[in-house]
Design an enzyme around this catalytic site. Sequence first.
Site, PDB file in Angstrom:
ATOM      1  N   GLY A 176       0.803  -1.211   0.000  1.00 54.82           N
ATOM      2  CA  GLY A 176       0.000   0.000   0.000  1.00 54.82           C
ATOM      3  C   GLY A 176       0.836   1.262   0.000  1.00 54.82           C
ATOM      4  O   GLY A 176       1.851   1.368  -0.700  1.00 54.82           O
ATOM      5  N   CYS A 177       0.416   2.217   0.814  1.00 51.68           N
ATOM      6  CA  CYS A 177       1.075   3.528   0.854  1.00 51.68           C
ATOM      7  C   CYS A 177       2.520   3.458   1.327  1.00 51.68           C
ATOM      8  O   CYS A 177       3.305   4.360   1.069  1.00 51.68           O
ATOM      9  CB  CYS A 177       0.286   4.473   1.758  1.00 51.68           C
ATOM     10  SG  CYS A 177      -1.382   4.841   1.149  1.00 51.68           S
TER      11      CYS A 177
END
Length: 355
Positions: A139-140
């Site tokens: 993800g981020c």
Amino acid sequence: MSTILAIERYLPPFRYGQEVVTDWIKAWLTEVPGHDSARLLSVYAAAGVKSRGSVAPIEEVLFPKDFETQNDRYRESMITAGKDVARRALAASGVSPQEIGLVVSVSCTGFMIPAVDAYVADALGLGPRLVRLPITESGCAGGVVGLARAAEFLSVHPGQAALVLALEFASLTFQRWDRSATNVISAAIFGDGGAAVVLVGREHPRFAEGRVRVLDAESHFFPGTSHFMGFRLRNQGLQIILDRDLTPFVRREVAGAIQGFLVRRDLTRADVTRWILHPGGRKIIEAMTEQLGLAPQDLAATEHVLSEHGNMSSVTVLFVLEEILRTGAPIPGEKGVLGAFGPGFGAEFALLEFR
């Protein structure tokens, strides 16, 4: 130790101001009589995002086709963007494709096997003794993870070079059937983009030319938090998960996590003058500013990237670093913390030194 020679950005072909996105979202929400759209739409003005890029025109984003079609566009966009941004990063670094010993590709907004690194390696002539590391579920935090894995490789192979690719196309994950607050809010902040980074080890001939060195990196896992963020794979595609307890959790934990990272390296908060932090959203930025005791200028690059490009997941923190290198004029010897949070829930940190 490794040094970054070049960071190049990929900007998608379509770009929309937040007011345009708001109008489209309003029309979508009001298709359902009695839907509380006014409350949700207020998020768009307060999100800190003025514009963002998209690999698809907005009329296609808001009217997505089936998962297969959406993922085919993801694959095509990945290959096109990956080749483009990697080629430019190599040219800017002065490193030949044949010198690349590792390519790390990071993305969480679609699926493709083989990963994009294989297509980039073919097109650019990387290797041939090439280690490929695709990372798909960070993800981020993926941008920091990619840099950390590249730095580890170069510590063992100090004469080699590495390429990190981060490419995210969140626009292709929009779910028209999902009028939940989570989906509406995610549409207010996420954007598309890509970045490529070229690094070399300390024995590479170009090592001294780098403007920023990766000194160390560390991961922090928070047990019992797997529900905070991620994607759920539905028949229609990827449905985003963002728990409302995420921001309060970051507010409680971010200072301690970063303090621990610094203490284990015999550093204090005063030793860090550059903060390269991922902008999860306006509330996350406010929480980090408050808990770390930062001044507005400390996160100016973070705020600017969020405003101009939105949250591009793994790509965003690399844009922030590029923004600082391009406009911030770091002083040689300054230390910085590169940080991002991702599904798991976890934090990824890297210690940088500017040259």
